[in-house]
Design a protein around this motif. Sequence first.
Motif, PDB file in Angstrom:
ATOM      1  N   ARG A  31     -56.215  73.692  63.857  1.00 43.99           N
ATOM      2  CA  ARG A  31     -56.109  75.227  63.716  1.00 43.99           C
ATOM      3  C   ARG A  31     -57.442  75.651  62.487  1.00 43.99           C
ATOM      4  N   TYR A  33     -60.442  78.277  61.401  1.00 41.86           N
ATOM      5  CA  TYR A  33     -60.942  79.893  61.473  1.00 41.86           C
ATOM      6  C   TYR A  33     -62.140  79.947  60.770  1.00 41.86           C
ATOM      7  N   TYR A  35     -64.418  83.059  58.855  1.00 41.62           N
ATOM      8  CA  TYR A  35     -64.624  84.635  58.517  1.00 41.62           C
ATOM      9  C   TYR A  35     -65.780  84.673  57.772  1.00 41.62           C
ATOM     10  N   SER A  45     -62.492  88.119  60.424  1.00 40.92           N
ATOM     11  CA  SER A  45     -62.244  87.307  61.487  1.00 40.92           C
ATOM     12  C   SER A  45     -63.761  87.139  62.222  1.00 40.92           C
ATOM     13  N   VAL A  48     -61.795  81.687  66.039  1.00 43.53           N
ATOM     14  CA  VAL A  48     -60.536  80.678  65.971  1.00 43.53           C
ATOM     15  C   VAL A  48     -60.753  79.505  66.975  1.00 43.53           C
ATOM     16  N   LEU A  50     -58.974  76.304  68.151  1.00 43.23           N
ATOM     17  CA  LEU A  50     -57.505  75.745  68.123  1.00 43.23           C
ATOM     18  C   LEU A  50     -57.220  74.367  68.851  1.00 43.23           C
ATOM     19  N   ASP A  92     -55.293  76.228  58.952  1.00 41.89           N
ATOM     20  CA  ASP A  92     -53.878  76.524  58.864  1.00 41.89           C
ATOM     21  C   ASP A  92     -52.956  75.351  59.273  1.00 41.89           C
ATOM     22  N   SER A  94     -49.838  75.293  58.860  1.00 35.94           N
ATOM     23  CA  SER A  94     -48.377  75.662  58.514  1.00 35.94           C
ATOM     24  C   SER A  94     -47.310  74.979  59.056  1.00 35.94           C
ATOM     25  N   LEU A  95     -47.690  74.442  60.090  1.00 39.28           N
ATOM     26  CA  LEU A  95     -46.677  73.479  60.751  1.00 39.28           C
ATOM     27  C   LEU A  95     -46.278  72.241  59.828  1.00 39.28           C
ATOM     28  N   PHE A 100     -52.661  78.177  55.351  1.00 34.89           N
ATOM     29  CA  PHE A 100     -54.169  78.935  55.341  1.00 34.89           C
ATOM     30  C   PHE A 100     -54.701  78.656  54.061  1.00 34.89           C
TER      31      PHE A 100
ATOM     32  N   GLY B  99     -46.427  80.698  65.748  1.00 36.68           N
ATOM     33  CA  GLY B  99     -46.151  79.418  65.913  1.00 36.68           C
ATOM     34  C   GLY B  99     -47.376  78.508  65.934  1.00 36.68           C
ATOM     35  N   SER B 100     -47.706  77.944  67.261  1.00 41.53           N
ATOM     36  CA  SER B 100     -48.526  76.706  67.415  1.00 41.53           C
ATOM     37  C   SER B 100     -49.791  77.350  67.683  1.00 41.53           C
ATOM     38  N   GLY B 101     -49.932  78.805  68.068  1.00 40.36           N
ATOM     39  CA  GLY B 101     -50.887  79.458  68.684  1.00 40.36           C
ATOM     40  C   GLY B 101     -51.826  79.891  67.436  1.00 40.36           C
ATOM     41  N   ALA B 102     -53.029  80.876  67.761  1.00 40.12           N
ATOM     42  CA  ALA B 102     -53.894  81.394  66.819  1.00 40.12           C
ATOM     43  C   ALA B 102     -52.890  82.118  65.720  1.00 40.12           C
ATOM     44  N   ASN B 103     -53.271  82.069  64.516  1.00 44.88           N
ATOM     45  CA  ASN B 103     -52.720  82.904  63.397  1.00 44.88           C
ATOM     46  C   ASN B 103     -53.776  83.639  62.831  1.00 44.88           C
ATOM     47  N   VAL B 104     -54.375  84.467  63.473  1.00 41.01           N
ATOM     48  CA  VAL B 104     -55.536  84.979  62.833  1.00 41.01           C
ATOM     49  C   VAL B 104     -55.022  86.166  61.604  1.00 41.01           C
ATOM     50  N   LEU B 105     -55.527  85.885  60.503  1.00 43.41           N
ATOM     51  CA  LEU B 105     -55.211  86.880  59.338  1.00 43.41           C
ATOM     52  C   LEU B 105     -56.144  88.062  59.389  1.00 43.41           C
TER      53      LEU B 105
END
Lengths: 112, 116
Positions: A31, A33, A35, A45, A48, A50, A92, A94-95, A100, B99-105
């Motif tokens: 993941r 990103y 910016y 943004s 993205v 993925l 990211d 996070s998992l 981030f 979750g496991s998808g996009a996490n756009v801030l």
Amino acid sequence: ELKVEQNPLFLSMQEEKNYTIYCNYSTTSDRLYWYRQDPGKSLESLFVLLSNGAVKQEGRLMASLDTKARLSTLHITAAVHDLSATYFCAVDDSLSGQNFVFGPGTRLSVLP
Amino acid sequence: GAGVSQSPSNKVTEKGKDVELRCDPISGHTALYWYRQSLGQGLEFLIYFQGNSAPDKSGLPSDRFSAERTGGSVSTLTIQRTQQEDSAVYLCASSLALGSGANVLTFGAGSRLTVL
């Protein structure tokens, strides 16, 4: 600890030229990103990404992701002055509990 | 609201004073982040809130910094006994954290803090 690196950190280029900004990261996250930040403004943004091999394009900017190489690129085609800004990549993870993390940014100046 | 709202936009304070910075995230966004950006520098992670989970405070630079998020919405970042090196723009961001998808801030406009 997740680390995100970008190069170059500063880029001065002429209009109509092409260039690529590189973003390397140290985790297995897929993941990524991108910016944009204009001077004195907040972050906006752009893309993205993925999955491995993901490619996104918007106008003169194209971003891609290679998760095996842990590398993302932001390619600029035929630059124009309006693209002058600082570009950040962010990962990211996070998992795995690392949230981030941003790269140091690439300050792009497009000169007439 | 339509976006992430931060206040004040600009704060000038004297060394040693306490300051509070506020962030009102997008309605429904469960994740909230605070970052610090010094002049011409990148983003330094400070703290992360996700729903009702315990916040990730691993980025707070000292015990003078604290943050809370009331009712899963508005967050306040407090800096006690400010020092000149605390001068920076403090950015807040929120996301749906899917979750496991996009996490756009989505970022707020930031609070610029100047400590004299």
